[in-house]
Every structure is written in C-alpha cells, then in structure tokens.
Design a protein around this motif. Structure first.
Motif, PDB file in Angstrom:
ATOM      1  N   ALA A  99      10.163  -1.373   4.931  1.00 32.53           N
ATOM      2  CA  ALA A  99       9.747  -0.640   6.128  1.00 32.53           C
ATOM      3  C   ALA A  99      10.516  -1.126   7.348  1.00 32.53           C
ATOM      4  CB  ALA A  99       8.244  -0.792   6.342  1.00 32.53           C
ATOM      5  N   VAL A 100      10.685  -2.436   7.465  1.00 31.45           N
ATOM      6  CA  VAL A 100      11.414  -3.006   8.615  1.00 31.45           C
ATOM      7  C   VAL A 100      12.878  -2.589   8.579  1.00 31.45           C
ATOM      8  CG1 VAL A 100      12.114  -5.139   9.752  1.00 31.45           C
ATOM      9  CG2 VAL A 100       9.788  -4.912   8.851  1.00 31.45           C
TER      10      VAL A 100
ATOM     11  N   ARG B  24       0.818  -1.208   0.000  1.00 28.85           N
ATOM     12  CA  ARG B  24       0.000   0.000   0.000  1.00 28.85           C
ATOM     13  C   ARG B  24       0.857   1.265   0.000  1.00 28.85           C
ATOM     14  NH1 ARG B  24      -4.995  -1.045   0.145  1.00 28.85           N
ATOM     15  NH2 ARG B  24      -5.606   1.062   0.745  1.00 28.85           N
ATOM     16  N   ILE B  25       1.786   1.327  -0.940  1.00 29.34           N
ATOM     17  CA  ILE B  25       2.669   2.485  -1.063  1.00 29.34           C
ATOM     18  C   ILE B  25       2.148   3.400  -2.169  1.00 29.34           C
ATOM     19  CG2 ILE B  25       5.026   3.266  -1.500  1.00 29.34           C
ATOM     20  CD1 ILE B  25       5.929   0.420  -0.655  1.00 29.34           C
ATOM     21  N   PRO B  26       1.908   4.677  -1.873  1.00 27.13           N
ATOM     22  CA  PRO B  26       1.424   5.594  -2.911  1.00 27.13           C
ATOM     23  C   PRO B  26       2.467   5.786  -4.017  1.00 27.13           C
ATOM     24  CG  PRO B  26       1.176   6.533  -0.704  1.00 27.13           C
ATOM     25  CD  PRO B  26       2.038   5.319  -0.572  1.00 27.13           C
ATOM     26  N   LYS B  27       1.996   6.176  -5.187  1.00 25.55           N
ATOM     27  CA  LYS B  27       2.890   6.539  -6.282  1.00 25.55           C
ATOM     28  C   LYS B  27       2.943   8.053  -6.384  1.00 25.55           C
ATOM     29  CE  LYS B  27       2.231   2.339  -9.014  1.00 25.55           C
ATOM     30  NZ  LYS B  27       1.824   1.763 -10.321  1.00 25.55           N
ATOM     31  N   TYR B  28       4.122   8.546  -6.749  1.00 24.91           N
ATOM     32  CA  TYR B  28       4.348   9.987  -6.803  1.00 24.91           C
ATOM     33  C   TYR B  28       4.962  10.399  -8.132  1.00 24.91           C
ATOM     34  CZ  TYR B  28       3.873   9.614  -1.709  1.00 24.91           C
ATOM     35  OH  TYR B  28       3.415   9.348  -0.443  1.00 24.91           O
ATOM     36  N   GLU B  29       4.700  11.646  -8.485  1.00 25.80           N
ATOM     37  CA  GLU B  29       5.335  12.269  -9.642  1.00 25.80           C
ATOM     38  C   GLU B  29       6.098  13.494  -9.164  1.00 25.80           C
ATOM     39  OE1 GLU B  29       4.068  14.688 -13.730  1.00 25.80           O
ATOM     40  OE2 GLU B  29       2.533  13.741 -12.488  1.00 25.80           O
ATOM     41  N   VAL B  30       7.350  13.634  -9.595  1.00 26.06           N
ATOM     42  CA  VAL B  30       8.127  14.831  -9.261  1.00 26.06           C
ATOM     43  C   VAL B  30       7.619  15.990 -10.121  1.00 26.06           C
ATOM     44  CG1 VAL B  30      10.405  15.894  -9.206  1.00 26.06           C
ATOM     45  CG2 VAL B  30      10.157  13.453  -8.673  1.00 26.06           C
ATOM     46  N   ILE B  31       7.162  17.064  -9.478  1.00 21.50           N
ATOM     47  CA  ILE B  31       6.674  18.214 -10.248  1.00 21.50           C
ATOM     48  C   ILE B  31       7.555  19.449 -10.076  1.00 21.50           C
ATOM     49  CG2 ILE B  31       4.288  17.416 -10.291  1.00 21.50           C
ATOM     50  CD1 ILE B  31       3.651  19.431  -8.067  1.00 21.50           C
TER      51      ILE B  31
ATOM     52  N   ASP C 259      11.665   6.828   3.154  1.00 25.39           N
ATOM     53  CA  ASP C 259      11.785   6.658   1.706  1.00 25.39           C
ATOM     54  C   ASP C 259      10.374   6.440   1.175  1.00 25.39           C
ATOM     55  OD1 ASP C 259      12.168   5.844  -0.959  1.00 25.39           O
ATOM     56  OD2 ASP C 259      14.162   5.051  -0.491  1.00 25.39           O
ATOM     57  N   LEU C 260       9.824   7.464   0.541  1.00 27.10           N
ATOM     58  CA  LEU C 260       8.426   7.432   0.137  1.00 27.10           C
ATOM     59  C   LEU C 260       8.153   6.440  -0.987  1.00 27.10           C
ATOM     60  CD1 LEU C 260       7.696  11.262   0.345  1.00 27.10           C
ATOM     61  CD2 LEU C 260       6.890   9.488   1.908  1.00 27.10           C
ATOM     62  N   GLN C 261       9.188   5.994  -1.673  1.00 28.54           N
ATOM     63  CA  GLN C 261       9.011   4.973  -2.703  1.00 28.54           C
ATOM     64  C   GLN C 261       8.978   3.561  -2.122  1.00 28.54           C
ATOM     65  OE1 GLN C 261      12.138   5.713  -5.709  1.00 28.54           O
ATOM     66  NE2 GLN C 261      10.466   6.052  -7.162  1.00 28.54           N
ATOM     67  N   LYS C 262       9.455   3.421  -0.885  1.00 27.14           N
ATOM     68  CA  LYS C 262       9.611   2.081  -0.317  1.00 27.14           C
ATOM     69  C   LYS C 262       8.650   1.760   0.831  1.00 27.14           C
ATOM     70  CE  LYS C 262      14.485   1.599  -1.576  1.00 27.14           C
ATOM     71  NZ  LYS C 262      15.869   1.373  -1.079  1.00 27.14           N
ATOM     72  N   ALA C 263       8.173   2.798   1.535  1.00 30.64           N
ATOM     73  CA  ALA C 263       7.309   2.537   2.683  1.00 30.64           C
ATOM     74  C   ALA C 263       6.385   3.725   2.920  1.00 30.64           C
ATOM     75  CB  ALA C 263       8.146   2.267   3.941  1.00 30.64           C
ATOM     76  N   TYR C 264       5.182   3.430   3.379  1.00 32.58           N
ATOM     77  CA  TYR C 264       4.189   4.472   3.623  1.00 32.58           C
ATOM     78  C   TYR C 264       4.577   5.315   4.843  1.00 32.58           C
ATOM     79  CZ  TYR C 264      -0.162   6.791   4.847  1.00 32.58           C
ATOM     80  OH  TYR C 264      -1.093   7.735   5.166  1.00 32.58           O
ATOM     81  N   TYR C 265       4.318   6.628   4.739  1.00 29.78           N
ATOM     82  CA  TYR C 265       4.503   7.514   5.885  1.00 29.78           C
ATOM     83  C   TYR C 265       3.609   8.729   5.723  1.00 29.78           C
ATOM     84  CZ  TYR C 265       6.243  11.024   9.039  1.00 29.78           C
ATOM     85  OH  TYR C 265       6.300  11.995  10.002  1.00 29.78           O
ATOM     86  N   SER C 266       2.977   9.158   6.804  1.00 32.41           N
ATOM     87  CA  SER C 266       2.198  10.393   6.819  1.00 32.41           C
ATOM     88  C   SER C 266       2.573  11.227   8.031  1.00 32.41           C
ATOM     89  CB  SER C 266       0.701  10.108   6.854  1.00 32.41           C
ATOM     90  OG  SER C 266      -0.020  11.329   7.031  1.00 32.41           O
ATOM     91  N   PRO C 267       3.008  12.479   7.817  1.00 31.77           N
ATOM     92  CA  PRO C 267       3.330  13.348   8.959  1.00 31.77           C
ATOM     93  C   PRO C 267       2.093  13.804   9.713  1.00 31.77           C
ATOM     94  CG  PRO C 267       3.452  14.593   6.907  1.00 31.77           C
ATOM     95  CD  PRO C 267       3.208  13.153   6.515  1.00 31.77           C
TER      96      PRO C 267
END
Length: 351
Positions: free
Chosen positions: A235-236, A150-157, A177-185
């Motif tokens: 993530a681990v 459940r890792i979001p996909k991102y585009e560099v803008i 690392d947003l490409q490897k593991a989910y995180y929300s501040p």
C-alpha cells in the motif's frame, strides 16, 4: 456491423431534420436503426409504412420517397443487469441479481452473489462487461476479509486476469492493485468531503492510509503536509506511485509500519487526524488524541455501526480530553443489512 431491413424515408439534406422531428411526433421514427447519408439525401428509418394520411402530411412539407432499405442497427442500451440478462437466466433468478457493484477503472467488482446465482457467475460477469463496455475484467469477491493487511480475495469471472488499474476520484488518479492493497470506490465522496475542509498550512496524520486516497485528495487541493501511514508495504509503495502520477500542491510523507511506532515523532504535531479503520479505530483513539496539537484539532473517526447513538456514546466514553465537540456525524455506506460505516467528526482539545 449488424444490419436491419425496414421502411425508410429518403429526404433532401436541407429539410431532413425538420422531417425527423415530424416523424418523432407521429410515432414513426425508428430509433433502433441508424440514420445515414447518401449523396445529397438523408435516409431516416421508420417503424412502419406510413398511412396515406401520414404520407400526405409529410409530403406537404417536402418531397419524400418511402423505400425499403437495410440500415445499421443501434446497439441496444441496457440500463441494468436485469435488462441484459432478461431471457438469458431463468426469470426467478433475475430478482436475485446484485443491485450494486463497483467499477474501479476498467475492473468491475461484484461484492456478493446469491448461492443460486453462482452457477451463472460467468454469464453475469459477461453481462456486466456488456453493460459497461470499458471493462476488461470482472471480479467476484470470495470469502471473508482476513489477514494482517485485510485484503479481500477475488475470483475472475469474466475477461482477462487483471487486478491493477488506474481509477479517478474527483480528478485524483489512483493506481490500484486489488491483490496487494484494499480499496473501495464507495468512499470517494468521503475522501472529497474531508479534503475540502483542510486549509493551507495544516499538518494531517492519516493513521490508516491504504493507497493514500485521503492524502492525495488533500495534497491536490491545498498546501498541507500529510503523514500517510500504513502497515502494508504494498500500500505504501502505491502511495509513492500515486504521488508521481498526480500534480499535488501539498506534501505527502509516506510511512510504512504500525501507526503506534510513530507515536513519538508525531506527538502533538497534527491539526487533523483521519482514522479510517472502522473495525478497530476505537482502540486507537488515545493514540489519535496524542497526535493532536495542544491548541486542539479535528479527528475524523470511522466505525462500523448498527446504532449510531451507541457508537457515539462509546466514543465519547473513551475521550480523555479537556473538551470536545461533535461537529458532524453521518452514515457513509451500508456494509451489511442494518449495519453501516459511519463517520464522526469531532473537534478536541487534549490535556
């Protein structure tokens, strides 16, 4: 350096601060240009040439000289994206700009853009970097969250192509690392709230630990043991790296795998269980109860909810325990219109 020419007051240093305050009171002080020092004098920018009456007031305090001079300009401080982009986007689009976004270390993340704004996404990304000068990258979340981890996909803008950073929550350093593991501040306050309740000597099971945010907050505060479990090996690995970059009092034991695989070794071990998998946590409630010690303990249960009472009722209907008590319930963050991530804290005593 950008220079701007205009009228200034030249005054001896010893009296400069008093004159500056007077100029402010007279609405003459120009805060768009910088005050500079020149030998024994201070040069104070003013908005216009003072009237004879205004000049008499100033000269009654000290001898001054009014001069025309180029001074460095202050960089304009913008309060929000609308101010930055005013004049750069068609006016009707300004109302569609996102009111919120995430700052994760030196990465900015925009969750969503209106379709009418997509042609301007590069301009919006650069504007966010102008608003927050520490940013090196701006990412736009694209598509739905899916997949096993459940890792979001991102585009560099805007900025460099960068997904990893160091972010700090309440003094806890988090390698992300947003490409490897989910995180929300947006869960930082919740991480801190839960950690503040843990006492020395507790055993905590964090069933869906991600990069270890809850575990790190807890272990930094108290002498507790936290089993930090996640199915995502990346993530681990980040949990292990985050243990190294923080000074912690407690012990964190990272475990990689499906939380159900640890049902035997963690049975009746926990004083406290954290269930931060809001879309699916309800399906794991019996497993969480099996982790709680026979004398009882605390469960922090997270869910997505459009109706808190319905969610609470559904949870209670799944509880197979001697007794329970709802001790805390609240909305944590909005995830979509009329839908929230909520938390329910309950004390339970298993059979």
């Amino acid at each position: 350096m950008q220079l701007s020419k205009g009228p200034c007051v030249k005054i001896e240093k010893r009296i400069a601060e008093k004159i500056r305050k007077i100029l402010i009171n007279m609405n003459l002080f120009d805060d768009t240009r910088k005050i500079i020092s020149e030998n024994d004098y201070i040069i104070i920018p003013i908005l216009r040439w003072p009237s004879e009456e205004e000049l008499d007031i100033i000269k009654n305090i000290a001898e001054v000289e009014i001069i025309d001079m180029e001074l460095p300009s202050h960089k304009k401080r913008f309060k929000n994206l609308i101010e930055v982009l005013d004049g750069r986007l068609p006016p009707y689009l300004l109302t569609l700009l996102p009111r919120s976004y995430d700052i994760i270390g030196d990465i900015g993340v925009i969750e969503d853009l209106d379709t009418e704004l997509l042609p301007y996404k590069g301009i919006i990304g650069k504007a966010l970097m102008e608003l927050h000068s520490n940013l090196k990258t701006v990412l736009l979340k694209i598509g739905k969250v899916n997949g096993k981890y459940r890792i979001p996909k991102y585009e560099v803008i805007a900025g460099e192509e960068k997904y990893n950073t160091i972010h700090t929550e309440y003094g806890v350093k988090l390698k992300i690392d947003l490409q490897k593991a989910y995180y929300s501040p947006r869960l930082a306050t919740e991480h801190n709230r839960v950690a503040s309740q843990v006492k020395d000597g507790e055993i905590v099971v964090d069933m869906f630990s991600g990069i270890g945010s809850f575990a790190l907050h807890i272990a930094k505060r108290v002498f507790a043991k936290v089993y930090a479990i996640d199915i995502n090996p990346n993530a681990v690995n980040l949990i292990k790296e985050n243990i190294k970059i923080n000074k912690i009092k407690g012990e964190i034991i990272p475990l990689c795998g499906d939380v159900r695989d640890f049902s035997d070794i963690l049975k009746r071990r926990a004083d406290r269980v954290i269930m931060n998998l809001p879309g699916e946590a309800i399906e794991y409630i019996n497993l969480a109860l099996s982790f709680i010690k026979e004398k009882g303990g605390i469960i922090h249960f997270y869910a997505f909810s459009k109706d808190i009472e319905d969610t609470k009722t559904n949870l209670i209907s799944r509880l197979n325990v001697k007794k329970y008590d709802i001790i805390h319930i609240k909305r944590v963050r909005e995830v979509s219109p009329k839908e929230w991530q909520i938390v329910i804290d309950l004390s339970v005593m298993p059979f």
